[in-house]
Motif scaffolding. Structure first.
Motif, PDB file in Angstrom:
ATOM      1  N   ASP A  23      10.325  18.009 -13.691  1.00 37.13           N
ATOM      2  CA  ASP A  23       9.930  16.800 -14.425  1.00 37.13           C
ATOM      3  C   ASP A  23       9.408  15.726 -13.472  1.00 37.13           C
ATOM      4  OD1 ASP A  23      10.564  17.918 -16.853  1.00 37.13           O
ATOM      5  OD2 ASP A  23      12.551  16.993 -16.992  1.00 37.13           O
ATOM      6  N   GLU A  24      10.083  15.560 -12.333  1.00 38.62           N
ATOM      7  CA  GLU A  24       9.626  14.570 -11.348  1.00 38.62           C
ATOM      8  C   GLU A  24       8.255  14.939 -10.793  1.00 38.62           C
ATOM      9  OE1 GLU A  24      13.953  13.097  -9.547  1.00 38.62           O
ATOM     10  OE2 GLU A  24      12.957  14.881  -8.728  1.00 38.62           O
ATOM     11  N   TYR A  25       8.056  16.234 -10.538  1.00 41.02           N
ATOM     12  CA  TYR A  25       6.771  16.714 -10.025  1.00 41.02           C
ATOM     13  C   TYR A  25       5.669  16.406 -11.027  1.00 41.02           C
ATOM     14  CZ  TYR A  25       3.689  19.925  -7.417  1.00 41.02           C
ATOM     15  OH  TYR A  25       2.677  20.464  -6.673  1.00 41.02           O
ATOM     16  N   ASP A  26       5.909  16.745 -12.301  1.00 39.02           N
ATOM     17  CA  ASP A  26       4.917  16.497 -13.343  1.00 39.02           C
ATOM     18  C   ASP A  26       4.657  15.010 -13.512  1.00 39.02           C
ATOM     19  OD1 ASP A  26       4.711  19.200 -13.776  1.00 39.02           O
ATOM     20  OD2 ASP A  26       6.030  19.227 -15.533  1.00 39.02           O
ATOM     21  N   ASP A  27       5.703  14.203 -13.377  1.00 38.37           N
ATOM     22  CA  ASP A  27       5.533  12.757 -13.502  1.00 38.37           C
ATOM     23  C   ASP A  27       4.646  12.212 -12.383  1.00 38.37           C
ATOM     24  OD1 ASP A  27       6.266  10.093 -14.669  1.00 38.37           O
ATOM     25  OD2 ASP A  27       7.194   9.823 -12.709  1.00 38.37           O
ATOM     26  N   CYS A  28       4.863  12.681 -11.155  1.00 40.95           N
ATOM     27  CA  CYS A  28       4.016  12.252 -10.031  1.00 40.95           C
ATOM     28  C   CYS A  28       2.570  12.693 -10.239  1.00 40.95           C
ATOM     29  CB  CYS A  28       4.556  12.815  -8.719  1.00 40.95           C
ATOM     30  SG  CYS A  28       6.089  12.043  -8.135  1.00 40.95           S
ATOM     31  N   LEU A  29       2.387  13.923 -10.719  1.00 38.57           N
ATOM     32  CA  LEU A  29       1.034  14.406 -11.000  1.00 38.57           C
ATOM     33  C   LEU A  29       0.345  13.518 -12.024  1.00 38.57           C
ATOM     34  CD1 LEU A  29       1.150  18.310 -11.261  1.00 38.57           C
ATOM     35  CD2 LEU A  29      -0.009  16.915  -9.561  1.00 38.57           C
ATOM     36  N   GLY A  30       1.078  13.140 -13.063  1.00 36.44           N
ATOM     37  CA  GLY A  30       0.508  12.303 -14.105  1.00 36.44           C
ATOM     38  C   GLY A  30       0.113  10.922 -13.620  1.00 36.44           C
ATOM     39  N   GLN A  31       0.729  10.477 -12.525  1.00 36.65           N
ATOM     40  CA  GLN A  31       0.436   9.138 -12.003  1.00 36.65           C
ATOM     41  C   GLN A  31      -0.742   9.116 -11.023  1.00 36.65           C
ATOM     42  OE1 GLN A  31       3.870   6.583 -10.879  1.00 36.65           O
ATOM     43  NE2 GLN A  31       5.142   8.342 -11.433  1.00 36.65           N
ATOM     44  N   VAL A  32      -1.263  10.290 -10.632  1.00 40.62           N
ATOM     45  CA  VAL A  32      -2.322  10.334  -9.613  1.00 40.62           C
ATOM     46  C   VAL A  32      -3.542   9.490  -9.982  1.00 40.62           C
ATOM     47  CG1 VAL A  32      -4.022  11.843  -8.505  1.00 40.62           C
ATOM     48  CG2 VAL A  32      -1.606  12.483  -8.533  1.00 40.62           C
ATOM     49  N   PRO A  33      -4.095   9.586 -11.207  1.00 43.37           N
ATOM     50  CA  PRO A  33      -5.260   8.747 -11.525  1.00 43.37           C
ATOM     51  C   PRO A  33      -4.972   7.250 -11.378  1.00 43.37           C
ATOM     52  CG  PRO A  33      -5.054  10.505 -13.127  1.00 43.37           C
ATOM     53  CD  PRO A  33      -3.800  10.533 -12.313  1.00 43.37           C
ATOM     54  N   ALA A  34      -3.800   6.810 -11.843  1.00 48.25           N
ATOM     55  CA  ALA A  34      -3.445   5.389 -11.735  1.00 48.25           C
ATOM     56  C   ALA A  34      -3.260   4.982 -10.281  1.00 48.25           C
ATOM     57  CB  ALA A  34      -2.167   5.107 -12.536  1.00 48.25           C
TER      58      ALA A  34
ATOM     59  N   LEU B 228       0.825  -1.193   0.000  1.00 52.30           N
ATOM     60  CA  LEU B 228       0.000   0.000   0.000  1.00 52.30           C
ATOM     61  C   LEU B 228       0.869   1.256   0.000  1.00 52.30           C
ATOM     62  CD1 LEU B 228      -2.773   1.309   0.081  1.00 52.30           C
ATOM     63  CD2 LEU B 228      -2.778   1.042   2.573  1.00 52.30           C
ATOM     64  N   MET B 229       1.942   1.243   0.779  1.00 50.49           N
ATOM     65  CA  MET B 229       2.866   2.366   0.794  1.00 50.49           C
ATOM     66  C   MET B 229       3.459   2.593  -0.595  1.00 50.49           C
ATOM     67  SD  MET B 229       4.356   4.654   2.832  1.00 50.49           S
ATOM     68  CE  MET B 229       4.498   4.029   4.516  1.00 50.49           C
ATOM     69  N   GLU B 230       3.803   1.508  -1.273  1.00 53.58           N
ATOM     70  CA  GLU B 230       4.381   1.613  -2.615  1.00 53.58           C
ATOM     71  C   GLU B 230       3.362   2.180  -3.603  1.00 53.58           C
ATOM     72  OE1 GLU B 230       6.462  -1.249  -6.022  1.00 53.58           O
ATOM     73  OE2 GLU B 230       6.086  -2.029  -4.007  1.00 53.58           O
ATOM     74  N   LEU B 231       2.113   1.718  -3.501  1.00 50.07           N
ATOM     75  CA  LEU B 231       1.070   2.214  -4.403  1.00 50.07           C
ATOM     76  C   LEU B 231       0.878   3.717  -4.248  1.00 50.07           C
ATOM     77  CD1 LEU B 231      -1.662  -0.580  -4.074  1.00 50.07           C
ATOM     78  CD2 LEU B 231      -0.100  -0.204  -5.999  1.00 50.07           C
ATOM     79  N   LEU B 232       0.943   4.200  -3.014  1.00 53.33           N
ATOM     80  CA  LEU B 232       0.720   5.613  -2.723  1.00 53.33           C
ATOM     81  C   LEU B 232       1.954   6.475  -2.974  1.00 53.33           C
ATOM     82  CD1 LEU B 232      -1.375   5.423   0.566  1.00 53.33           C
ATOM     83  CD2 LEU B 232      -2.086   6.549  -1.544  1.00 53.33           C
ATOM     84  N   GLY B 233       3.044   5.858  -3.405  1.00 55.35           N
ATOM     85  CA  GLY B 233       4.323   6.553  -3.544  1.00 55.35           C
ATOM     86  C   GLY B 233       4.267   7.907  -4.230  1.00 55.35           C
ATOM     87  N   PRO B 234       3.707   8.005  -5.441  1.00 53.83           N
ATOM     88  CA  PRO B 234       3.693   9.306  -6.132  1.00 53.83           C
ATOM     89  C   PRO B 234       2.917  10.383  -5.390  1.00 53.83           C
ATOM     90  CG  PRO B 234       3.322   7.514  -7.694  1.00 53.83           C
ATOM     91  CD  PRO B 234       3.260   6.912  -6.322  1.00 53.83           C
ATOM     92  N   VAL B 235       1.780  10.014  -4.777  1.00 50.77           N
ATOM     93  CA  VAL B 235       0.997  10.989  -4.020  1.00 50.77           C
ATOM     94  C   VAL B 235       1.758  11.419  -2.777  1.00 50.77           C
ATOM     95  CG1 VAL B 235      -1.095  11.298  -2.633  1.00 50.77           C
ATOM     96  CG2 VAL B 235      -1.237  10.257  -4.899  1.00 50.77           C
ATOM     97  N   MET B 236       2.396  10.474  -2.103  1.00 47.90           N
ATOM     98  CA  MET B 236       3.161  10.813  -0.903  1.00 47.90           C
ATOM     99  C   MET B 236       4.360  11.693  -1.253  1.00 47.90           C
ATOM    100  SD  MET B 236       2.887   7.251   1.258  1.00 47.90           S
ATOM    101  CE  MET B 236       3.346   7.995   2.814  1.00 47.90           C
TER     102      MET B 236
END
Length: 225
Positions: free
Chosen positions: A168-179, A139-147
């Motif tokens: 770029d890292e910030y934008d990448d994390c944002l892009g992963q939020v729906p997934a 669960l921690m891994e799944l939440l990684g980008p949001v955290m």
């Protein structure tokens, strides 16, 4: 392909503007704006247990309605926003509502408000989330980008020092939020809260009203969807 009549009924731009204007006119320092409300409701939509409106409305509305018609309209918009999140996730149409803040280079997207709301949504079922995060690294891994976004924005404190995310890292994390939300939703469906976890949560929440509220966070900006 999703049939047109099965597409979720989300708030249109006019309705989002209407709700945004109301929240801006009736919130104080540290209260959630539209992006934060969306983050809050998103956490509840993918979380371990149903959270009824009477449990989360106090996080959104902070004063009595001056007009009954206005109150009914705001509640209807909040209900529609809430219902749309699960529906959007079901058809891969979810997008977080983000803030837009001014920088030296001009306006930029900010996940601060959304992350603040998401963290408050988790807080409403804190014992379940915290217990499972401590026990299950998946669960921690799944939440990684949001955290990562939440730590970067100062919403969450990290035990260790972390460098600020690059653009770029910030934008990448944002892009992963729906997934991320889709995966977390599936996680809780496949690994529901146990009876023991629910009982522990109830015990922990009983004195919650006596605990000190978290210090407010000051922020500003416009929502972007």
């Amino acid at each position: 392909m999703t049939a047109k009549n099965e597409w979720p009924s989300s708030l249109d731009d006019h309705e989002l503007d209407e709700l945004d204007r109301y929240l801006r006119a009736h919130t104080g320092e540290g209260d959630l704006l539209l992006d934060g409300v969306h983050g809050l409701l998103s956490a509840l939509a993918v979380g371990p247990l149903l959270v009824l409106p009477e449990e989360w409305l106090h996080e959104v509305l902070h004063e009595p309605f001056e007009d009954e018609d206005e109150g009914n309209r705001v509640l209807a918009l909040l209900a529609k926003l809430n219902d749309s999140i699960s529906a959007e996730l079901d058809v891969d149409a979810y997008e977080p509502i983000l803030g837009e803040v001014e920088s030296e280079a001009g306006p930029v997207l900010s996940a601060a408000g959304w992350c603040e709301g998401f963290s408050r949504g988790i807080d409403l079922r804190a014992a379940l989330w915290e217990g499972r995060l401590a026990e299950d690294p998946q669960l921690m891994e799944l939440l990684g980008p949001v955290m990562a976004l939440a730590v970067d924005e100062g919403i969450l404190r990290a035990d260790a020092e972390f460098e600020k995310l690059s653009d770029d890292e910030y934008d990448d994390c944002l892009g992963q939020v729906p997934a991320v939300l889709h995966a977390v939703n599936q996680y809780w469906q496949a690994n529901p809260a146990t009876e023991a976890e629910v009982e522990a949560m109830v015990r922990q929440q009983q004195p919650a009203s006596e605990s000190e509220a978290a210090p407010p966070r000051q922020r500003s900006g416009h929502w972007v969807h």
